[in-house]
Motif scaffolding. Structure first.
Motif, PDB file in Angstrom:
ATOM      1  N   ASN A 372      23.268  48.523  61.979  1.00 37.68           N
ATOM      2  CA  ASN A 372      22.182  47.582  61.707  1.00 37.68           C
ATOM      3  C   ASN A 372      20.880  48.272  61.299  1.00 37.68           C
ATOM      4  N   GLY A 373      20.797  49.566  61.529  1.00 37.96           N
ATOM      5  CA  GLY A 373      19.600  50.299  61.125  1.00 37.96           C
ATOM      6  C   GLY A 373      19.532  50.582  59.633  1.00 37.96           C
ATOM      7  N   ALA A 374      20.639  50.378  58.931  1.00 38.95           N
ATOM      8  CA  ALA A 374      20.666  50.620  57.482  1.00 38.95           C
ATOM      9  C   ALA A 374      20.243  49.362  56.734  1.00 38.95           C
ATOM     10  N   ASP A 375      19.664  49.556  55.551  1.00 42.71           N
ATOM     11  CA  ASP A 375      19.304  48.410  54.715  1.00 42.71           C
ATOM     12  C   ASP A 375      20.529  47.807  54.049  1.00 42.71           C
ATOM     13  N   PHE A 376      21.487  48.662  53.715  1.00 39.94           N
ATOM     14  CA  PHE A 376      22.754  48.222  53.137  1.00 39.94           C
ATOM     15  C   PHE A 376      23.874  48.971  53.858  1.00 39.94           C
ATOM     16  N   ALA A 377      24.799  48.231  54.459  1.00 39.73           N
ATOM     17  CA  ALA A 377      25.871  48.845  55.255  1.00 39.73           C
ATOM     18  C   ALA A 377      27.220  48.583  54.598  1.00 39.73           C
ATOM     19  N   ILE A 378      28.042  49.636  54.532  1.00 39.32           N
ATOM     20  CA  ILE A 378      29.366  49.556  53.914  1.00 39.32           C
ATOM     21  C   ILE A 378      30.383  50.178  54.858  1.00 39.32           C
ATOM     22  N   VAL A 379      31.499  49.491  55.071  1.00 43.24           N
ATOM     23  CA  VAL A 379      32.615  50.053  55.832  1.00 43.24           C
ATOM     24  C   VAL A 379      33.828  50.143  54.915  1.00 43.24           C
ATOM     25  N   PHE A 380      34.489  51.287  54.969  1.00 43.78           N
ATOM     26  CA  PHE A 380      35.652  51.542  54.119  1.00 43.78           C
ATOM     27  C   PHE A 380      36.850  51.936  54.967  1.00 43.78           C
ATOM     28  N   ILE A 381      37.991  51.359  54.655  1.00 45.86           N
ATOM     29  CA  ILE A 381      39.275  51.824  55.193  1.00 45.86           C
ATOM     30  C   ILE A 381      40.212  52.026  54.009  1.00 45.86           C
ATOM     31  N   ASP A 382      40.662  53.234  53.809  1.00 42.89           N
ATOM     32  CA  ASP A 382      41.639  53.488  52.752  1.00 42.89           C
ATOM     33  C   ASP A 382      42.904  52.703  53.081  1.00 42.89           C
ATOM     34  N   GLU A 383      43.349  51.881  52.159  1.00 40.06           N
ATOM     35  CA  GLU A 383      44.514  51.025  52.413  1.00 40.06           C
ATOM     36  C   GLU A 383      45.762  51.841  52.759  1.00 40.06           C
ATOM     37  N   LYS A 384      45.771  53.125  52.410  1.00 41.64           N
ATOM     38  CA  LYS A 384      46.935  53.973  52.708  1.00 41.64           C
ATOM     39  C   LYS A 384      46.913  54.517  54.138  1.00 41.64           C
ATOM     40  N   THR A 385      45.734  54.487  54.761  1.00 46.86           N
ATOM     41  CA  THR A 385      45.581  55.157  56.053  1.00 46.86           C
ATOM     42  C   THR A 385      46.429  54.526  57.144  1.00 46.86           C
ATOM     43  N   PHE A 386      46.468  53.198  57.190  1.00 42.23           N
ATOM     44  CA  PHE A 386      47.278  52.535  58.206  1.00 42.23           C
ATOM     45  C   PHE A 386      48.754  52.932  58.089  1.00 42.23           C
ATOM     46  N   LEU A 387      49.229  53.045  56.848  1.00 43.14           N
ATOM     47  CA  LEU A 387      50.623  53.436  56.627  1.00 43.14           C
ATOM     48  C   LEU A 387      50.853  54.871  57.088  1.00 43.14           C
ATOM     49  N   GLN A 388      49.915  55.765  56.722  1.00 47.59           N
ATOM     50  CA  GLN A 388      50.073  57.174  57.088  1.00 47.59           C
ATOM     51  C   GLN A 388      50.055  57.369  58.598  1.00 47.59           C
ATOM     52  N   LYS A 389      49.228  56.598  59.285  1.00 50.17           N
ATOM     53  CA  LYS A 389      49.108  56.738  60.735  1.00 50.17           C
ATOM     54  C   LYS A 389      50.059  55.812  61.494  1.00 50.17           C
ATOM     55  N   LYS A 390      50.820  55.008  60.732  1.00 48.63           N
ATOM     56  CA  LYS A 390      51.786  54.079  61.321  1.00 48.63           C
ATOM     57  C   LYS A 390      51.112  53.145  62.323  1.00 48.63           C
TER      58      LYS A 390
END
Length: 454
Positions: A372-390
């Protein structure tokens, strides 16, 4: 000594392999995959395995010790062969202790800041050409390797709370038996190993118990959880306690100054959390024979460890940073630091959920309000990560609800982040990219040049 590394490609493992090689040991190793920079660095010292994979025929009674990395599994064929032959098997923290039993050991623990504190101590000791060994979790300017082992009387160790090896489920920092222990703070992490906060806190309590009799504990008394934890040990352990707080500082035209009793010291680092780290390092350096004024002289040109508020590019009114921040406490502290340093600039903060903890639905709510301290906040999850980490994927709505930020943007593909960032005019605006991963392979240096050249 002949030592064989199982899973030699790990960050700490390959550095320990190089350190033992430089000490004169006969070192071999194996791994099923080795990434950069481990591959090039092992190759430079002729330690790169001839072929990838596990080869039990390489394990013979001529080997004096096996060092087992966390990447290996308990049914690893080389490990099974070593156990069959009765060859001693060590985790890397166990072996670091074996190599430092006769040294004074300074061990830095904590949920956040331990790499920076360790790096600061190393920088100052190196400035005064002290004779010391070390283990640190990042590349530091002035140090070719992340591990050094010699006949020095002192060793400085970054003490990770994660598990030692697949067959040794103790936290690494329990194994070093510190003479001087540092705890920077306690904020829940590694939920895949420590399923409750109480279980996680217990590991730091146990770490305090491992500090040698007559030793010292340096701790941040601004952390209420830690302060309470230490209070429980005051009459239990025969050790001295040295609490610390954020030292006085000021910010003038984007430059941070440490305010001491004799002078204002200009610093190359910034942020309240880094000033706290600096005070911990100063107290540790006193234990290594460095006077307070000597410390201030040496710390002025410390630029930070790799990936800790590392500057990727800047113009007259824009700076782009990348940072290793990924846990809730680190995320919040890093955003606050950049906003405090540049109060008149807007801040775009982008973080990647990448670790097992951050991708766990039971842990996700710990991120509430952290951006909340940022003026613009972005969250990213690589769609491949869930598969790689099962792991089970969760929805965009789940992320937005957990972070409790109505204006937050969510992306699951690196090209979408790049496109979104290119919609901004980077005038009087800073960008902060935070991850323990790599944002789905985005070349952040190239992206920075593109963004700030517009």
């Amino acid at each position: 000594m002949r030592v064989h590394f199982i899973a030699v490609g790990g960050a700490a493992m390959h550095n320990l392999a190089i350190a033992l090689h430089l000490k004169g040991f006969n070192v071999t190793g194996s791994d099923d995959v080795i990434y950069e920079p481990s591959k090039t660095r092992l190759g430079k010292h002729q330690l790169l395995p001839k072929e990838e994979g596990w080869h039990p025929e390489n394990i013979t009674t001529a080997i004096d010790a096996i060092i087992l990395g966390m990447h290996a599994r308990i049914d690893n064929p080389e490990l099974l062969k070593a156990q069959e032959l009765g060859i001693p098997v060590y985790s890397y923290p166990e072996y670091i202790y074996q190599q430092s039993k006769d040294k004074k050991r300074i061990v830095i623990g904590g949920s956040h800041g331990k790499t920076t504190i360790t790096s600061m101590i190393l920088h100052v000791l190196n400035f005064y050409q002290k004779d010391f060994d070390y283990l640190v979790g990042a590349q530091i300017e002035g140090f070719e390797n992340m591990v050094k082992l010699s006949d020095a009387p002192l060793i400085v160790i970054e003490g990770d709370e994660y598990l030692a090896s697949p067959i040794d489920l103790r936290p690494k920092f329990h194994l070093y038996k510190a003479h001087v222990g540092i705890i920077s703070g306690v904020a829940w992490d590694h939920i895949n190993v420590f399923p409750t906060f109480d279980n996680y806190k217990l590991q730091f309590s146990l770490f305090i118990d491992t500090i040698q009799e007559g030793g010292k504990l340096i701790y941040c008394e601004e952390d209420e959880v830690l302060k309470e934890l230490v209070a429980q040990h005051l009459f239990k352990n025969k050790l001295s306690v040295l609490p610390y707080q954020t030292p006085d500082y000021s910010i003038i035209n984007g430059q941070t100054f440490l305010e001491t009793s004799t002078q204002n010291v200009p610093l190359s680092i910034f942020g309240r959390h880094n000033l706290m780290n600096l005070k911990a390092a100063q107290l540790a350096c006193e234990e290594a024979g460095i006077l307070e004024e000597e410390f201030y002289q040496a710390i002025a040109d410390f630029k930070g460890a790799a990936r800790r508020l590392e500057k990727l590019g800047e113009t007259a009114n824009t700076v782009v940073y990348k940072d290793f921040a990924h846990s809730p406490s680190k995320l919040k502290a890093t955003i606050e630091a950049v906003k405090e340093q540049f109060p008149d600039r807007k801040l775009i903060a982008c973080m990647e959920l990448h670790t097992f903890s951050s991708l766990n639905e039971d842990f996700l709510n710990e991120y509430a309000n952290t951006m909340n301290g940022a003026d613009f906040a972005i969250v990213f999850i690589d769609e491949k990560t869930f598969l790689q980490k099962k792991m089970k994927p969760f929805s965009q709505e789940k992320v937005l609800t957990a972070f409790n930020n109505k204006n937050l943007k969510f992306f699951n593909h690196p090209e979408k982040i790049k496109s979104y960032l290119q919609t901004f005019q980077f005038s009087n605006t800073n960008l902060l990219m935070m991850s323990s991963g790599n944002f789905g392979g985005i070349d952040l240096v190239t992206l920075t040049k593109l963004l700030i050249s517009n």
